[in-house]
Design a protein around this motif. Structure first.
Motif, PDB file in Angstrom:
ATOM      1  N   ARG A   1       0.839  -1.205   0.000  1.00 32.55           N
ATOM      2  CA  ARG A   1       0.000   0.000   0.000  1.00 32.55           C
ATOM      3  C   ARG A   1       0.873   1.254   0.000  1.00 32.55           C
ATOM      4  NH1 ARG A   1      -4.767   2.261   0.477  1.00 32.55           N
ATOM      5  NH2 ARG A   1      -5.963   0.355   0.556  1.00 32.55           N
ATOM      6  N   SER A   2       1.923   1.254   0.807  1.00 35.97           N
ATOM      7  CA  SER A   2       2.826   2.408   0.866  1.00 35.97           C
ATOM      8  C   SER A   2       3.456   2.680  -0.506  1.00 35.97           C
ATOM      9  CB  SER A   2       3.910   2.160   1.911  1.00 35.97           C
ATOM     10  OG  SER A   2       4.877   3.175   1.879  1.00 35.97           O
TER      11      SER A   2
ATOM     12  N   GLU B   1       0.796   4.128  -2.841  1.00 37.90           N
ATOM     13  CA  GLU B   1       0.490   5.514  -2.485  1.00 37.90           C
ATOM     14  C   GLU B   1       1.602   6.460  -2.921  1.00 37.90           C
ATOM     15  OE1 GLU B   1      -0.292   5.060   1.693  1.00 37.90           O
ATOM     16  OE2 GLU B   1      -2.429   4.632   1.363  1.00 37.90           O
ATOM     17  N   GLN B   2       2.866   6.003  -2.798  1.00 33.92           N
ATOM     18  CA  GLN B   2       3.992   6.822  -3.260  1.00 33.92           C
ATOM     19  C   GLN B   2       3.934   7.019  -4.773  1.00 33.92           C
ATOM     20  OE1 GLN B   2       7.721   5.194  -1.844  1.00 33.92           O
ATOM     21  NE2 GLN B   2       6.899   4.999   0.231  1.00 33.92           N
TER      22      GLN B   2
ATOM     23  N   ASP C   1       1.201   6.857  -6.650  1.00 28.81           N
ATOM     24  CA  ASP C   1       0.055   7.726  -6.907  1.00 28.81           C
ATOM     25  C   ASP C   1       0.407   9.198  -6.655  1.00 28.81           C
ATOM     26  OD1 ASP C   1      -1.491   5.606  -7.685  1.00 28.81           O
ATOM     27  OD2 ASP C   1      -2.822   5.635  -5.932  1.00 28.81           O
ATOM     28  N   ALA C   2       1.235   9.462  -5.649  1.00 25.98           N
ATOM     29  CA  ALA C   2       1.657  10.835  -5.359  1.00 25.98           C
ATOM     30  C   ALA C   2       2.487  11.398  -6.516  1.00 25.98           C
ATOM     31  CB  ALA C   2       2.445  10.883  -4.050  1.00 25.98           C
TER      32      ALA C   2
ATOM     33  N   ARG D   1      -4.070   7.491 -10.994  1.00 28.37           N
ATOM     34  CA  ARG D   1      -3.700   6.917  -9.705  1.00 28.37           C
ATOM     35  C   ARG D   1      -4.237   5.485  -9.614  1.00 28.37           C
ATOM     36  NH1 ARG D   1      -6.325   9.224  -5.701  1.00 28.37           N
ATOM     37  NH2 ARG D   1      -7.824  10.147  -7.115  1.00 28.37           N
TER      38      ARG D   1
ATOM     39  N   LEU E   1      -4.998   3.825  -6.956  1.00 32.39           N
ATOM     40  CA  LEU E   1      -6.044   3.742  -5.937  1.00 32.39           C
ATOM     41  C   LEU E   1      -7.238   4.643  -6.226  1.00 32.39           C
ATOM     42  CD1 LEU E   1      -3.837   3.506  -2.715  1.00 32.39           C
ATOM     43  CD2 LEU E   1      -4.953   1.659  -3.991  1.00 32.39           C
ATOM     44  N   ASP E   2      -7.304   5.224  -7.417  1.00 33.03           N
ATOM     45  CA  ASP E   2      -8.432   6.066  -7.795  1.00 33.03           C
ATOM     46  C   ASP E   2      -9.690   5.201  -7.889  1.00 33.03           C
ATOM     47  OD1 ASP E   2     -10.302   7.738  -8.945  1.00 33.03           O
ATOM     48  OD2 ASP E   2      -8.979   8.433 -10.541  1.00 33.03           O
TER      49      ASP E   2
END
Length: 145
Positions: A16-17, A20-21, A23-24, A58, A60-61
């Motif tokens: 997940r980390s 998320e990185q 996606d950022a 992203r 996780l969108d």
């Protein structure tokens, strides 16, 4: 996926980390991420934007659906390496000595990673190398006979 193995191989919090990185980086218009910049650069050209390079989003969108795990069985599609040969197309052993009766031509001869078409050769451009090494081996075999 962890339920399919004896030991849990995926660390979900780490995964997940990482997502998320990534996606950022997609959300950052000034990202220095090489892959993100490569995608953005590719999409500057109309042909690539229309037919080759998907619009980045992203992971996780929620608009792009849930994450789905897929178990892969990795196979080799292309080596871009191959069997070491001499200039006659004879296959060489670990000591660089010719293996009697063994020749290599085409992609297995290892021309793909920087041959006639260079390091950035595209799919379908290896025909020239296949023809060249095939001709070389054919001529070498004809001389040997």
């Amino acid at each position: 996926m962890n339920r399919l193995t004896e030991a849990p191989l995926l660390d979900l919090s780490r995964l997940r980390s990482q997502i998320e990185q990534r996606d950022a980086e997609i959300a950052n218009p000034f990202s220095k991420d090489t892959q993100v910049n490569g995608i953005r650069t590719s999409r500057r050209f109309l042909g690539d934007r229309l037919a080759r390079t998907a619009k980045p989003h992203r992971i996780l969108d929620p608009a792009h659906g849930p994450l789905i795990a897929v178990k892969l069985h990795i196979i080799t599609r292309k080596t871009l390496g191959g069997i070491q040969t001499d200039l006659d197309g004879r296959a060489l052993d670990a000591q660089a000595a010719p293996v009697p009766g063994l020749y290599a031509a085409g992609e297995v001869a290892g021309f793909g990673g920087g041959g006639a078409h260079g390091y950035n050769a595209l799919e379908g451009t290896f025909l020239g190398g296949c023809l060249f090494t095939g001709r070389t081996v054919g001529r070498s075999l004809a001389r040997a006979l």
